[in-house]
Enzyme design. Structure first.
Site, short mmCIF file in Angstrom:
data_model
loop_
_atom_site.label_atom_id
_atom_site.label_comp_id
_atom_site.label_asym_id
_atom_site.label_seq_id
_atom_site.Cartn_x
_atom_site.Cartn_y
_atom_site.Cartn_z
CG ASN A 1 -10.38 8.94 4.64
OD1 ASN A 1 -9.23 8.83 4.22
ND2 ASN A 1 -11.32 8.07 4.36
CE LYS B 1 -3.88 -0.27 2.58
NZ LYS B 1 -4.76 -0.57 3.77
NE ARG C 1 -11.00 12.80 2.15
CZ ARG C 1 -11.74 11.74 1.87
NH1 ARG C 1 -13.06 11.83 1.95
NH2 ARG C 1 -11.21 10.59 1.55
NE ARG D 1 -19.19 7.09 -2.79
CZ ARG D 1 -17.95 7.39 -2.45
NH1 ARG D 1 -17.07 7.77 -3.37
NH2 ARG D 1 -17.55 7.27 -1.20
N GLY E 1 -8.22 4.34 -3.43
CA GLY E 1 -7.94 2.99 -3.93
C GLY E 1 -6.70 2.91 -4.81
CD GLU F 1 -11.64 4.73 4.99
OE1 GLU F 1 -12.47 5.32 4.28
OE2 GLU F 1 -10.62 4.19 4.52
CE LYS G 1 -15.11 4.24 1.67
NZ LYS G 1 -14.78 5.43 2.48
CB ILE H 1 -8.44 -8.57 6.52
CG1 ILE H 1 -7.41 -7.80 7.37
CG2 ILE H 1 -9.49 -9.25 7.40
CD1 ILE H 1 -6.54 -8.64 8.28
#
Ligand code: ADP
Ligand code: ADP
Ligand code: MG
Length: 467
Positions: free
Chosen positions: A290, A158, A292, A338, A165, A275, A237, A203
């Site tokens: 995050n 990561k 914000r 969305r 993402g 998260e 998402k 995970i």
């Protein structure tokens, strides 16, 4: 209360902020790019100022232009929305230095949470479980190989500066590690200008569960329950809901306490999100924070009745939060879909264009957040999100049925969207049962697209019969 807020953003989130300000009698200054001359946010603000050409790097990311607009218009605060400069600690610092309140946490907090490797170290210090992995950024591929051999596979590489993402690759075996390392590093450098990577245990079949946090800088740090965001495409998402069908009251209490503890340890101020991934066995792991307001914040607003943007404005004005933890009540169920200008048939490729016709849903329990109007252009240079369709119901089933009928009312003509795909997901038996994990859409996409194609063929046939 702050008196005049510059909104350093566009689209639906700029409108959302303008609306909260108007209800509080706070004036607004919109900034817009040449591509957004006719955009609603530029029309609805008290004043609006063009800050440059269409490209974000020449407009919405131009810190100097935004700061001078704010000062020239006599603003006392800046709301960054999400995306763009919202998680840029230098911008937060520059606002403060210019005497403008930055509506978000202090620059130093953004800085420390912006490095996901450092954020994990902070969470661990707060006693919050984190996904096992490397301590801090990796020095080399060789170090990654050594650590991976100890940790075992599958795992994730990561980007420490990652988001949306991007900069993330999975390796299922030692043979895949080298290419995953190189790809993640290249994408991280290209997207974030920072190639730092860390390793994290994958995970398997997790849910994405996040907690909404609010902190007032006077010691009151609360959470407003969770959102389940397991319906994702490319680790982004698509559908979010609250409460999560997976959480028992005891688990909610435990995860909520962990989220508050992470925010407190970080010295958090304002609205933020902690998260987690939740494993099928019920173990949860912090993945990032995050700093914000988030795209899916209205899901929380619908079930708690709290206006999160107004709370942000209160906190920035030095006022305490309007509620304490014991005042937070979750009532009913909310779902957000969305809607993006994109083609699910072509790997969700963004498809901007002119909105030839628009009809928005309404009626009981439906909320739509959008900056679209009939005739407006969706420019190619920004995010493809064009609308958020939310439904609130007394039960999860009512929220699902309301979401379905809201999407049936929605008409957007002029470019492809994911509306029909979202509608189909809302009919999927596993979705209806609440059996979700972050691999849900990847597994089902092929079959769902088949159904969409069949529906298209049938409706074409019906059209021919009529004519
Ligand atoms: P969230 O949970 O708020 O969606 P993400 O990490 O998925 O958090 O990304 C934030 C959102 O902000 C994305 O969904 C995207 O719509 C938007 N976004 C990200 N980067 C930008 C950007 N540079 N400009 C505009 N919007 C952005
Ligand atoms: P971003 O900053 O891009 O939002 P995140 O760290 O929040 O990155 O992860 C994005 C998504 O990737 C998560 O919602 C989840 O689906 C998946 N993910 C992240 N970390 C893990 C993990 N350790 N195991 C399994 N899935 C993960
Ligand atoms: Mg994330």
């Amino acid at each position: 209360m702050v008196k005049r807020v510059l909104i350093a953003n566009r689209g639906e989130i700029a409108l959302r902020i303008i609306r909260a300000c108007r209800e509080l009698d706070v004036e607004t200054v919109a900034v817009y790019s040449e591509a957004d001359e006719n955009a609603l946010h530029a029309q609805l603000a008290t004043r609006s100022i063009c800050i440059g050409p269409a490209r974000a790097s020449e407009s919405y990311l131009r810190q100097d232009a935004i700061l001078s607009a704010a000062l020239a218009c006599g603003c006392d605060a800046v709301h960054p929305g999400y995306g763009f400069l919202s998680e840029n600690p230098d911008f937060a610092d520059r606002c403060q230095a210019a005497g403008l309140k930055f509506i978000g946490p202090p620059g130093d907090v953004i800085r420390s949470m912006g490095s996901k490797a450092a954020a994990k170290a902070m969470a661990r210090a707060a006693g919050v479980p984190v996904a096992p992995g490397s301590d801090g950024p990796l020095e080399s591929l060789a170090q990654a190989e050594g650590l991976a051999a100890e940790m075992g596979y599958p795992l994730l590489l990561k980007a420490s500066a990652g988001g949306g993402g991007r900069g993330m690759r999975q390796a299922d075996s030692p043979a895949e590690l080298e290419s995953a390392y190189r790809e993640a590093k290249a994408e991280a450098e290209a997207c974030f200008g920072n190639g730092d990577l860390y390793l994290e245990k994958l995970i398997e079949n997790p849910r994405h569960i996040e907690f909404q946090i609010m902190a007032d800088g006077r010691g009151n740090v609360i959470h407003l329950g969770e959102r389940e965001c397991s319906i994702q495409r490319r680790r982004q998402k698509l559908i979010e809901e609250s409460p999560s069908p997976a959480l028992t009251p005891a688990l909610r209490e435990k995860m909520g306490r962990a989220a508050v503890s992470a925010a407190r340890t970080a010295g958090y101020v304002g609205a933020g999100t902690v998260e987690f991934v939740l494993s099928p066995s019920g173990d949860f792991y912090f993945i990032e924070m995050n700093t914000r307001i988030q795209v899916e914040h209205p899901v929380t607003e619908l079930v708690t009745g709290v206006d999160l943007v107004k709370e942000q404005l209160r906190v920035a004005s030095g006022l305490p939060l309007s509620l304490r933890q014991e005042d937070v009540r979750v009532s009913g169920h909310a779902i957000e879909c969305r809607i993006n200008a994109e083609d699910p048939e072509r790997n969700f490729m963004p498809c901007p264009g002119k909105t030839q016709f628009l009809h928005l849903p309404g009626g009981p329990g439906v909320r739509v957040e959008t900056a679209l109007f009939t005739g407006c252009e969706v420019p190619p240079c920004y995010d493809s999100l064009v609308a958020k369709v939310l439904a609130h119901g007394a039960s999860r089933l009512e929220a699902i049925r309301r979401s379905r009928r809201a999407l049936e009312e929605l008409v957007i003509e002029g470019y492809p969207t994911n509306t029909h795909l979202a509608h189909l997901i809302l009919h999927d038996p596993d979705f209806v049962r609440g059996q979700l994990d972050t691999g849900f859409l990847d597994r089902k996409l092929h079959g769902l697209l088949e159904v969409l194609r069949t529906c298209d063929r049938l409706s074409e046939g019906a059209g021919k019969e009529r004519t």
